[in-house]
Design a protein around this motif. Sequence first.
Motif, short mmCIF file in Angstrom:
data_model
loop_
_atom_site.label_atom_id
_atom_site.label_comp_id
_atom_site.label_asym_id
_atom_site.label_seq_id
_atom_site.Cartn_x
_atom_site.Cartn_y
_atom_site.Cartn_z
N TYR A 210 42.12 54.40 47.99
CA TYR A 210 41.42 53.13 48.06
C TYR A 210 41.41 52.56 46.65
CZ TYR A 210 37.57 49.89 49.20
OH TYR A 210 36.77 48.79 49.42
N VAL A 211 41.87 51.32 46.48
CA VAL A 211 42.05 50.73 45.15
C VAL A 211 40.97 49.71 44.88
CG1 VAL A 211 43.58 49.39 43.67
CG2 VAL A 211 44.54 51.12 45.20
N LEU A 212 40.21 49.94 43.83
CA LEU A 212 39.12 49.06 43.41
C LEU A 212 39.44 48.48 42.04
CD1 LEU A 212 35.34 49.86 43.67
CD2 LEU A 212 36.28 48.94 41.56
N LEU A 213 39.54 47.17 41.94
CA LEU A 213 39.76 46.51 40.66
C LEU A 213 38.42 46.13 40.04
CD1 LEU A 213 42.66 44.00 41.51
CD2 LEU A 213 42.77 46.47 41.11
N SER A 214 38.19 46.53 38.80
CA SER A 214 36.94 46.26 38.12
C SER A 214 37.20 45.42 36.88
CB SER A 214 36.26 47.58 37.72
OG SER A 214 35.08 47.36 36.99
N CYS A 215 36.44 44.32 36.74
CA CYS A 215 36.70 43.42 35.62
C CYS A 215 35.44 42.64 35.27
CB CYS A 215 37.82 42.45 35.98
SG CYS A 215 38.27 41.32 34.65
N ALA A 216 35.19 42.48 33.96
CA ALA A 216 34.17 41.56 33.47
C ALA A 216 34.88 40.36 32.86
CB ALA A 216 33.29 42.24 32.43
N HIS B 114 35.64 44.11 41.94
CA HIS B 114 34.33 43.95 41.32
C HIS B 114 34.50 42.99 40.15
CE1 HIS B 114 32.40 48.00 42.76
NE2 HIS B 114 32.93 47.29 43.75
N LEU B 115 33.92 41.81 40.25
CA LEU B 115 33.98 40.81 39.17
C LEU B 115 32.58 40.64 38.60
CD1 LEU B 115 36.21 37.81 40.33
CD2 LEU B 115 36.65 39.41 38.47
N ALA B 116 32.41 41.00 37.33
CA ALA B 116 31.15 40.76 36.64
C ALA B 116 31.31 39.49 35.81
CB ALA B 116 30.81 41.95 35.75
N ILE B 117 30.54 38.47 36.14
CA ILE B 117 30.66 37.17 35.48
C ILE B 117 29.61 37.07 34.38
CG2 ILE B 117 30.81 34.69 35.81
CD1 ILE B 117 32.81 36.30 37.47
N ALA B 118 30.07 36.98 33.14
CA ALA B 118 29.17 36.89 31.99
C ALA B 118 28.86 35.43 31.68
CB ALA B 118 29.82 37.55 30.77
N ARG C 129 40.12 57.61 45.71
CA ARG C 129 39.53 56.36 45.22
C ARG C 129 40.02 56.13 43.79
NH1 ARG C 129 35.05 53.28 46.75
NH2 ARG C 129 33.90 52.23 45.09
N LEU C 130 40.72 55.04 43.60
CA LEU C 130 41.28 54.68 42.29
C LEU C 130 40.57 53.45 41.76
CD1 LEU C 130 43.49 54.86 40.04
CD2 LEU C 130 44.89 53.37 41.50
N MET C 131 40.00 53.57 40.57
CA MET C 131 39.35 52.45 39.89
C MET C 131 40.32 51.90 38.86
SD MET C 131 35.83 52.52 37.70
CE MET C 131 35.03 51.03 37.09
N VAL C 132 40.61 50.61 38.94
CA VAL C 132 41.55 49.97 38.02
C VAL C 132 40.76 49.08 37.07
CG1 VAL C 132 43.59 48.50 37.80
CG2 VAL C 132 43.35 50.03 39.78
N GLU C 133 40.84 49.37 35.77
CA GLU C 133 40.04 48.64 34.79
C GLU C 133 40.88 47.69 33.92
OE1 GLU C 133 36.70 50.38 32.87
OE2 GLU C 133 36.77 52.18 34.11
N GLY C 134 42.05 47.31 34.38
CA GLY C 134 42.80 46.28 33.67
C GLY C 134 44.02 46.79 32.95
N GLY C 135 44.64 45.81 32.30
CA GLY C 135 44.23 44.42 32.09
C GLY C 135 44.80 43.46 33.12
#
Length: 230
Positions: A5-11, A173-177, A150-156
Amino acid sequence: MQRPYVLLSCAMSVDGHIDDTTPERLLLSNVHDFDRVEQVRAESDAILIGATTMRRDNPRLLVNSEARRAQRAAQGLPPYPLKVTVTNSGDLDPTLKFWHHGGDKVVYCPDSATTKLRDSLGDLAQVVGLGPTVDFGRMLDDLGRRGIKRLMVEGGGTIHTQFLTQGLADEIHLAIAPIFVGDPNAPRFVNPGDFPGGTGHRMALAEVRAVDDVVLLRYLPKQPSGSKTS
């Protein structure tokens, strides 16, 4: 064999940038959001970043919490998730922090770069060739054979774009600053590309959550807007 399962994580900033163009890394998340990201790491079997992100940010990619590492151990897991990177050129500095912290590491690359990487990295990481080019589907197949669920992808941005344009991402997962970068040369969450469904595909929104002054959005790219989410 099942792919992870692929989860993209980004701020990112309000105007869509994941960094600025200064030498120092732009910290977009706040303390509580960094803690949230670490929890997601602790719940993942592997963490992936691209070679450009490694060179620019020089991250360690760790689960720093002793309690979280202990919880992983209680579940029969290694203290740290497998660390994964992808490179086309094979130009990866063996002194980067990525190699010297945490648990096992795997590098995926074209077949033409395997000898170069094995010579430069030695026993710091396992090097896996994916054919004439980096084939993300073959990479996920290999990770699945390694037991990665479960694979967490942190970029870029280039890595995120590859997963999304190839329809390989299950969750974002999009964290909006609450800041603006305003620099047209600053990197973005994704690059131009041919995304499945184009503008006619609206993703399912699974969650909206305030994390102090940051807003977390969870999207499910493979599901259409209005579909039921768990």
